[in-house]
Design a protein around this motif. Sequence first.
Motif, PDB file in Angstrom:
ATOM      1  N   VAL A  78       0.862  -1.189   0.000  1.00 46.62           N
ATOM      2  CA  VAL A  78       0.000   0.000   0.000  1.00 46.62           C
ATOM      3  C   VAL A  78       0.896   1.237   0.000  1.00 46.62           C
ATOM      4  N   HIS A  79       0.826   2.050  -1.056  1.00 46.33           N
ATOM      5  CA  HIS A  79       1.709   3.210  -1.179  1.00 46.33           C
ATOM      6  C   HIS A  79       1.339   4.302  -0.181  1.00 46.33           C
ATOM      7  N   GLY A  80       2.283   5.230   0.035  1.00 39.80           N
ATOM      8  CA  GLY A  80       2.047   6.380   0.888  1.00 39.80           C
ATOM      9  C   GLY A  80       1.575   7.576   0.081  1.00 39.80           C
ATOM     10  N   TYR A  93       7.756   3.910  -6.652  1.00 39.09           N
ATOM     11  CA  TYR A  93       7.124   2.667  -6.190  1.00 39.09           C
ATOM     12  C   TYR A  93       7.369   1.533  -7.173  1.00 39.09           C
ATOM     13  N   SER A 110       0.655  -4.213  -5.839  1.00 37.56           N
ATOM     14  CA  SER A 110       0.744  -2.838  -5.350  1.00 37.56           C
ATOM     15  C   SER A 110      -0.553  -2.119  -5.705  1.00 37.56           C
ATOM     16  N   TYR A 113      -5.403   3.002  -4.817  1.00 35.83           N
ATOM     17  CA  TYR A 113      -6.669   3.228  -4.105  1.00 35.83           C
ATOM     18  C   TYR A 113      -7.124   4.676  -4.271  1.00 35.83           C
ATOM     19  N   CYS A 124      -9.777   4.900   0.987  1.00 32.65           N
ATOM     20  CA  CYS A 124      -8.460   4.243   0.958  1.00 32.65           C
ATOM     21  C   CYS A 124      -8.502   2.891   1.671  1.00 32.65           C
ATOM     22  N   SER A 128      -8.477  -0.749  -0.453  1.00 29.25           N
ATOM     23  CA  SER A 128      -7.365  -1.658  -0.158  1.00 29.25           C
ATOM     24  C   SER A 128      -7.883  -3.009   0.324  1.00 29.25           C
ATOM     25  N   GLY A 161       2.974  -1.365   4.057  1.00 29.69           N
ATOM     26  CA  GLY A 161       2.605  -0.033   3.617  1.00 29.69           C
ATOM     27  C   GLY A 161       3.618   0.994   4.060  1.00 29.69           C
ATOM     28  N   GLY A 165       0.245   4.506   3.903  1.00 26.49           N
ATOM     29  CA  GLY A 165       0.015   3.107   3.571  1.00 26.49           C
ATOM     30  C   GLY A 165       0.278   2.171   4.738  1.00 26.49           C
ATOM     31  N   ILE A 168      -2.934   2.217   6.655  1.00 31.16           N
ATOM     32  CA  ILE A 168      -3.920   1.379   5.957  1.00 31.16           C
ATOM     33  C   ILE A 168      -3.593  -0.093   6.154  1.00 31.16           C
ATOM     34  N   SER A 169      -2.301  -0.448   6.118  1.00 30.82           N
ATOM     35  CA  SER A 169      -1.893  -1.845   6.302  1.00 30.82           C
ATOM     36  C   SER A 169      -2.330  -2.377   7.660  1.00 30.82           C
TER      37      SER A 169
END
Length: 301
Positions: A78-80, A93, A110, A113, A124, A128, A161, A165, A168-169
């Motif tokens: 999960v990207h920032g 990424y 990857s 979102y 988000c 995810s 993440g 992220g 979110i993780s």
Amino acid sequence: MASTDSEIVKEFRFFRVYKDGRIESFFPPCPKVPPSDDPVTGVRSKDVTISSEPSVSARIFIPKVSDPNQKFPLLFLVHGGGFCGMSAFAPRYHLFCNTVSAQAGAIIVSVEYGLFPDRPIPACYEDSWAALQWVASHVSGNGPEPWLNDHADFNKVFISGVSAGGNISHTLAFRVGSIGLPGVKVVGMILVHPYFGGTEDDEMWLLMCPNNGGLQDPRLKPPAEDLAKLGCERVLIFVAEKDHLNVVGKNYHEDLKKSGWGGRVELFESHGEEHVFHMNNPKSEKAVEVINKFVSFLKQD
């Protein structure tokens, strides 16, 4: 009378809010690169659509396949970007995923979102989770993506993440531990410079999430009972000494140890470094240390 259009009512790290409701982002447009086949590492990547309404997609990376029956661990990334910027398709990424896939011998999904302001929080989190459920739909080998059907080892799944992220993780690992993800064993979670409550950014998060529970919202400040339910066995937390989120990551580490969660948690600090420095200068000595630690966590038995 003067127009109120230019009157600023709130200004945060990533955007400002005008009296008429307009949002002005401080993020420049995010450059994106297409998926590719890397001739050096043999890693291939492709983009997939997970949902059209709402729009959720992902970039999948797979290392070089030497055997048609070969199975690889799977990393869900999960990207920032502060819940309002950046992309799974951004060059930084793509490079990170390509490097980790090659070195760890792992499939990476990857996720792309929804971002504020177009899609306020909790988009988000929900996007995810939908993407992670989509990954799990391949457990029986009859999902929509052949790479996952043929080569993903669903007994070795990791969630990771960066920054937002990481936040979110945590919610994903909590959901796995609370309601399950049939057929999938989430072995570990990796949080890289994660964001949680306790900083000047909290007011910004509350504005991005119209239906929030205040500063005690469990997504912002995970309570002990939520931490105790994390659906994985191992957690690795990266922090950077000069990062304003340093104390946040360390607090999460301490709170997790005290929560009654039965797994193993490790903290890795990069001294003298700033937030997500490993993305900004991936070939620096300290960045290589982060990547090596990240990869070794994925390769542990």
